[in-house]
Write a protein that holds these residues in place. Structure first.
Motif, PDB file in Angstrom:
ATOM      1  N   ASP A  35       5.214  81.153  -5.569  1.00 33.54           N
ATOM      2  CA  ASP A  35       4.940  82.526  -6.003  1.00 33.54           C
ATOM      3  C   ASP A  35       6.224  83.220  -6.469  1.00 33.54           C
ATOM      4  OD1 ASP A  35       3.302  84.775  -6.469  1.00 33.54           O
ATOM      5  OD2 ASP A  35       3.953  85.642  -4.555  1.00 33.54           O
ATOM      6  N   GLY A  36       6.214  83.652  -7.721  1.00 36.61           N
ATOM      7  CA  GLY A  36       7.339  84.398  -8.277  1.00 36.61           C
ATOM      8  C   GLY A  36       8.487  83.537  -8.774  1.00 36.61           C
ATOM      9  N   LEU A  37       8.368  82.224  -8.670  1.00 33.64           N
ATOM     10  CA  LEU A  37       9.433  81.350  -9.157  1.00 33.64           C
ATOM     11  C   LEU A  37       9.154  80.914 -10.588  1.00 33.64           C
ATOM     12  CD1 LEU A  37      10.122  78.960  -6.130  1.00 33.64           C
ATOM     13  CD2 LEU A  37      11.369  81.003  -6.807  1.00 33.64           C
ATOM     14  N   ASP A  38      10.205  80.679 -11.335  1.00 35.39           N
ATOM     15  CA  ASP A  38      10.084  80.204 -12.709  1.00 35.39           C
ATOM     16  C   ASP A  38      10.172  78.676 -12.723  1.00 35.39           C
ATOM     17  OD1 ASP A  38       9.803  80.389 -15.445  1.00 35.39           O
ATOM     18  OD2 ASP A  38      11.953  80.622 -15.800  1.00 35.39           O
ATOM     19  N   MET A  39       9.307  78.049 -11.894  1.00 36.27           N
ATOM     20  CA  MET A  39       9.255  76.595 -11.794  1.00 36.27           C
ATOM     21  C   MET A  39       7.797  76.176 -11.672  1.00 36.27           C
ATOM     22  SD  MET A  39      12.113  75.147  -9.150  1.00 36.27           S
ATOM     23  CE  MET A  39      12.232  76.502  -7.994  1.00 36.27           C
ATOM     24  N   THR A  40       7.521  74.981 -12.129  1.00 42.62           N
ATOM     25  CA  THR A  40       6.168  74.457 -11.972  1.00 42.62           C
ATOM     26  C   THR A  40       5.955  74.050 -10.519  1.00 42.62           C
ATOM     27  OG1 THR A  40       6.805  72.164 -12.423  1.00 42.62           O
ATOM     28  CG2 THR A  40       6.198  73.549 -14.335  1.00 42.62           C
ATOM     29  N   ARG A  41       4.695  73.925 -10.144  1.00 43.04           N
ATOM     30  CA  ARG A  41       4.378  73.450  -8.791  1.00 43.04           C
ATOM     31  C   ARG A  41       4.951  72.067  -8.547  1.00 43.04           C
ATOM     32  NH1 ARG A  41      -1.466  74.589  -6.256  1.00 43.04           N
ATOM     33  NH2 ARG A  41      -1.205  72.413  -5.719  1.00 43.04           N
ATOM     34  N   GLN A  42       4.911  71.223  -9.567  1.00 44.92           N
ATOM     35  CA  GLN A  42       5.432  69.864  -9.433  1.00 44.92           C
ATOM     36  C   GLN A  42       6.934  69.877  -9.178  1.00 44.92           C
ATOM     37  OE1 GLN A  42       3.455  70.899 -11.971  1.00 44.92           O
ATOM     38  NE2 GLN A  42       1.558  69.814 -11.480  1.00 44.92           N
ATOM     39  N   ALA A  43       7.661  70.766  -9.852  1.00 42.87           N
ATOM     40  CA  ALA A  43       9.112  70.869  -9.654  1.00 42.87           C
ATOM     41  C   ALA A  43       9.421  71.347  -8.234  1.00 42.87           C
ATOM     42  CB  ALA A  43       9.730  71.805 -10.681  1.00 42.87           C
ATOM     43  N   VAL A  44       8.688  72.343  -7.776  1.00 43.47           N
ATOM     44  CA  VAL A  44       8.889  72.850  -6.417  1.00 43.47           C
ATOM     45  C   VAL A  44       8.575  71.757  -5.402  1.00 43.47           C
ATOM     46  CG1 VAL A  44       8.115  74.536  -4.697  1.00 43.47           C
ATOM     47  CG2 VAL A  44       8.490  75.264  -7.061  1.00 43.47           C
ATOM     48  N   ALA A  45       7.487  71.014  -5.638  1.00 49.03           N
ATOM     49  CA  ALA A  45       7.110  69.926  -4.730  1.00 49.03           C
ATOM     50  C   ALA A  45       8.204  68.852  -4.671  1.00 49.03           C
ATOM     51  CB  ALA A  45       5.782  69.311  -5.160  1.00 49.03           C
ATOM     52  N   LYS A  46       8.817  68.540  -5.808  1.00 43.32           N
ATOM     53  CA  LYS A  46       9.910  67.554  -5.825  1.00 43.32           C
ATOM     54  C   LYS A  46      11.119  68.061  -5.049  1.00 43.32           C
ATOM     55  CE  LYS A  46       8.839  65.006 -10.030  1.00 43.32           C
ATOM     56  NZ  LYS A  46       9.322  64.589 -11.355  1.00 43.32           N
TER      57      LYS A  46
END
Length: 110
Positions: A35-46
């Protein structure tokens, strides 16, 4: 603990941001962390996978949700091992100076 894995994980600004967010509110889900990040869910998961591999976070399943929790132990171990030993001489010098300044005038004993 593998210091190299911890240092590699901490080297990335996005991973440090995720750790900061967990420090502010522990136990967040992937959706909450995104939430509020300029990243994809996949990037955050990595990034989270790398943090977990370095033992900086742990996860716990609660029903269908996977919650992420900060593990401060590896950071504390690095602080004790790497930072503490460099600060020890300074702290000793400050303690000696404090004792010297607080000693009554004319008292030459240590």
């Amino acid at each position: 603990m593998n210091d190299d894995a911890v240092f590699r994980a901490l080297a990335d600004a996005s991973r440090r941001l995720l750790l900061d967010r967990l420090h502010q509110h522990n136990g967040q889900t992937l959706v909450q962390l995104c939430d509020g990040l300029d990243m994809t869910r996949q990037a955050v998961a990595k990034h989270l996978a790398q943090l977990e591999q370095a033992n900086l976070i742990s996860t716990q399943r609660q029903g269908r949700e996977k919650r992420h929790f900060l593990n401060p132990v590896p950071i504390n171990e690095i602080a004790e091992r790497w930072i503490g030993k460099f600060e020890r001489p300074r702290l000793t010098a400050l303690s000696d100076l404090k004792q010297e300044l607080e000693r009554p005038e004319g008292d030459a004993t240590r």
